[in-house]
Design an enzyme around this catalytic site. Structure first.
Site, mmCIF file in Angstrom:
data_model
loop_
_atom_site.group_PDB
_atom_site.id
_atom_site.type_symbol
_atom_site.label_atom_id
_atom_site.label_comp_id
_atom_site.label_asym_id
_atom_site.label_seq_id
_atom_site.Cartn_x
_atom_site.Cartn_y
_atom_site.Cartn_z
ATOM 1 N N LYS A 82 9.978 -26.035 -23.600
ATOM 2 C CA LYS A 82 9.275 -27.466 -22.548
ATOM 3 C C LYS A 82 9.556 -28.401 -23.623
ATOM 4 C CE LYS A 82 5.926 -28.213 -18.887
ATOM 5 N NZ LYS A 82 4.492 -27.546 -18.616
ATOM 6 N N GLN A 128 -5.213 -19.000 -34.828
ATOM 7 C CA GLN A 128 -6.317 -18.985 -36.056
ATOM 8 C C GLN A 128 -6.432 -17.395 -36.574
ATOM 9 O OE1 GLN A 128 -9.324 -21.380 -35.225
ATOM 10 N NE2 GLN A 128 -8.424 -23.091 -35.324
ATOM 11 N N GLY A 141 -5.907 -14.404 -36.105
ATOM 12 C CA GLY A 141 -4.659 -13.316 -37.171
ATOM 13 C C GLY A 141 -4.250 -12.816 -36.142
ATOM 14 N N GLU A 177 -12.969 -9.010 -36.789
ATOM 15 C CA GLU A 177 -13.212 -10.392 -35.181
ATOM 16 C C GLU A 177 -13.972 -9.359 -34.380
ATOM 17 O OE1 GLU A 177 -9.643 -13.815 -36.284
ATOM 18 O OE2 GLU A 177 -9.870 -12.259 -33.602
ATOM 19 N N HIS A 209 -12.834 -18.500 -25.100
ATOM 20 C CA HIS A 209 -13.483 -18.373 -26.147
ATOM 21 C C HIS A 209 -14.842 -19.045 -26.355
ATOM 22 C CE1 HIS A 209 -13.513 -18.023 -30.535
ATOM 23 N NE2 HIS A 209 -11.881 -17.275 -30.312
ATOM 24 N N ARG A 243 -15.339 -10.729 -26.864
ATOM 25 C CA ARG A 243 -15.099 -12.126 -26.778
ATOM 26 C C ARG A 243 -16.730 -12.851 -25.112
ATOM 27 N NH1 ARG A 243 -9.443 -14.164 -27.751
ATOM 28 N NH2 ARG A 243 -10.032 -14.089 -30.580
ATOM 29 N N HIS A 254 -9.457 -20.553 -23.145
ATOM 30 C CA HIS A 254 -8.797 -19.411 -23.671
ATOM 31 C C HIS A 254 -7.308 -19.144 -22.795
ATOM 32 C CE1 HIS A 254 -7.850 -18.540 -28.024
ATOM 33 N NE2 HIS A 254 -7.703 -17.636 -27.967
ATOM 34 N N ARG A 280 -9.851 -9.688 -23.209
ATOM 35 C CA ARG A 280 -8.724 -9.370 -24.248
ATOM 36 C C ARG A 280 -9.404 -9.530 -25.439
ATOM 37 N NH1 ARG A 280 -6.803 -12.748 -28.224
ATOM 38 N NH2 ARG A 280 -7.003 -14.639 -27.546
#
Length: 607
Positions: free
Chosen positions: A76, A88, A90, A155, A279, A332, A402, A437
């Site tokens: 696009k 950011q 990983g 994370e 997020h 999250r 997010h 996720r």
């Protein structure tokens, strides 16, 4: 990689001005079956068209280039403009000593809150390490520890250090660089930039027709300018997410859900659109800041940063302790809900992230600064550009849209319900993410499932077919006024954002329906994007209203508990003749909190 079973039976940049020959207009009482657009002014051919140029799209193209005669990549904006470059933290894979795919699988299933496809998760985690190693062999340069081993961090939701990163906090940019370089070395791949995918061309009526091509609008490509058609034998959707549905998002401006809406109009099912991940730590820039917002990676908390409701030296508390066993590294959805609750309790517009103590010597600001400059240089520069120095200041944060965990429903090999249409990455619902996720699984999903598509697509490539005339394929054209977009985003943010209720979602559905009936007077990219956003907002609000429980990233204040007895399974959306139908498809919960399989719930009719 195991052999695939046979395919089952089909179940921004500059805004151009008005396009001659198109017929704008809304579609009262329903949604457009296709976008009003001029007749194609040019035609070309390719065996496979890949729509999207992030990790999913370029991986698919690179693996298909030697297996089919011609691959055409449509993007696009420019090749590097999608969501991949903004990643950011990983990419997650069981690459470290002592880690196993089985442990990665458990963490993924737990984060997904019972709504994952267990087979898809197993494919992700078992094939993931090899896929990452292939990415490294392709030229992606990941960070390494002093002993030469891959540097891995942790994370939210992970019980092991398994996040590989590059450039500290520039993993996506490095992966994108390596993939673009590989595409540049592959003359077999043709790339068309500044091209918006308008609609699929079908060789039969919606519900039975397969892919015969795709219409594009290309800006400034010489002979290929304006609307044209690519005749093809298969389309791989890798077009990313729908973050621009909301007023604040970490997604780039191109994330207007074009591929998702295109698939819905062509007869594909959308699955689990209600599971939009917010997020938890997006930098708060004030109530009037709209569009793409700066992300403060979860990896910052992985290195020891703590969420607080005020400066600790002034009595502020670290409020995640006691909320979850992993505290600030909880999944999250847990962190986003905790931040939102604390904001409501305190009446504040945001919370803060305290990262002033990171590094080897937390009492030495110079040592903390060196750590930030090495580990998170991009975030450090971005925060400082907004007047916040993470070395000495608390970082204001609040949840923002997010990632879309749902999308175009696929099987384990990326096949959709439309013959010849495949989907991978954020546009797809492979079943990997469930209701929430797990951090850094998104890049891995794009790698693994694009490889899977490339392993089966050549063997099931359809013959060339003639597309139906648009007037005969059962899809009525329509277009929504681009001017409604700010009102749409405001409505969805206020009523279908982090916190939802029946009253709010009903109002959202009514307001979106009213916006959908406002016809466009100009046919351009802005109107096409807005129509796609209105279409997906209709499906998202409807699915969120139907699911009367709280699960993962779907938070209903009027149904605050997860309810496996009634709601385990998925919500599917289909579009026929302007009418959106929603169906709850029961399935056993796939995490340790599994319950009985519920009966199906349906809703339908024009919306």
């Amino acid at each position: 990689m195991p052999d695939a079973p046979a395919r089952p039976a089909a179940q921004p940049g500059a805004r151009p001005g008005a396009q001659p020959g198109a017929q704008p207009g809304g579609l009262p009482g329903g949604l457009p079956g296709r976008l009003a657009a001029p007749a194609p002014g040019w035609t070309t051919r390719a065996d496979v068209v890949v729509i999207g140029s992030g990790i999913a799209g370029l991986t698919a193209a690179l693996r298909l280039k030697d297996r089919v005669e011609k691959v055409l990549v449509v993007t696009k904006d420019v090749l590097a403009a999608g969501s991949t470059q903004w990643a950011q933290g990983g990419i997650a894979a069981a690459l470290g000593p002592g880690d196993t795919p089985a442990e990665h699988e458990i963490d993924t299933l737990v984060a997904g809150a019972g709504a994952c496809d267990a087979e898809a998760v197993r494919a992700l985690v078992t094939e993931g390490p090899e896929a990452v190693r292939e990415l490294i062999a392709l030229g992606a340069q990941f960070d390494h520890a002093p002993d030469g081993e891959l540097s891995l961090t942790r994370e939210g939701g992970h019980h092991r250090d398994r996040i590989a990163h590059a450039g500290g906090d520039a993993t996506g940019a490095e992966i994108q660089r390596a993939l673009i370089a590989a595409v540049a070395r592959a003359p077999e791949i043709e790339v068309v930039e500044h091209a918006l995918a308008v609609d699929l061309l079908l060789d039969g009526p919606v519900g039975s027709g397969g892919v015969a091509g795709v219409t594009l609008h290309v800006m400034g490509e010489g002979q290929r300018d304006g609307v044209g058609a690519v005749r093809c034998r298969a389309v791989v959707l890798a077009s990313g997410g729908l973050g621009q549905v909301f007023s604040q998002t970490t997604n780039p401006a191109v994330s207007t859900g074009d591929g998702t809406a295109l698939a819905l109009r062509a007869g594909a099912r959308l699955r689990d659109l209600e599971f939009v991940q917010f997020h938890p730590t997006v930098m708060y820039l004030g109530p009037h800041s709209l569009g793409q917002q700066p992300l403060i990676s979860e990896a910052v908390r992985g290195e020891g940063a703590v969420l607080v409701d005020g400066p600790p030296e002034d009595g502020g508390t670290a409020f995640m302790r006691g909320v979850h066993e992993l505290a600030d590294l909880a999944p999250r959805d847990v962190v986003a809900k905790a931040i939102t609750r604390r904001m409501h309790e305190t009446g504040r517009a945001h919370m803060w992230l305290d990262a002033r103590h990171l590094g080897e010597d937390p009492d030495d600001p110079a040592a903390v600064a060196r750590f930030w400059e090495r580990r998170f240089p991009t975030i450090l520069a971005t925060a400082r550009s907004h007047g916040v120095d993470p070395v000495t200041d608390l970082i204001p944060v609040a949840p923002a849209c997010h990632y879309a965990s749902g999308g175009v429903a696929t099987d384990l090999w990326g096949r959709t319900d439309v013959p010849g249409l495949y989907a991978t990455g954020e546009v797809a619902c492979s079943g990997v993410h469930g209701a929430n996720r797990l951090a850094s699984n998104s890049l891995l999903e794009g790698l693994v499932f694009s490889r899977r598509i490339a392993s089966v697509l050549p063997g099931e490539l359809r013959g060339w077919s003639e597309p139906l005339d648009p007037a005969d394929d059962g899809r009525a054209p329509g277009l929504v006024d681009a001017a409604v977009r700010p009102r749409l985003q405001e409505t969805m943010t206020a009523r279908a954002g982090v916190l939802r209720s029946a009253a709010g979602l009903t109002a959202a559905a009514e307001e979106v329906a009213a916006l959908a009936a406002e016809p466009a007077t100009v046919v351009d990219v802005a109107a096409w994007e807005t129509t796609n956003l209105v279409t997906l907002s209709t499906a998202l609000a409807g699915a969120a209203l139907l699911r009367e429980e709280t699960r993962g990233s779907h938070w209903r204040e009027d149904f605050p508990e997860r309810d496996d007895a009634r709601w385990a399974g998925h919500v599917d959306a289909t579009l026929r003749e302007g009418a959106l139908a929603l169906l709850h498809v029961p399935a056993p919960a796939t995490d340790p909190a599994a319950g009985p399989t519920p009966a199906p719930v349906t809703t339908g009719g024009p919306r």
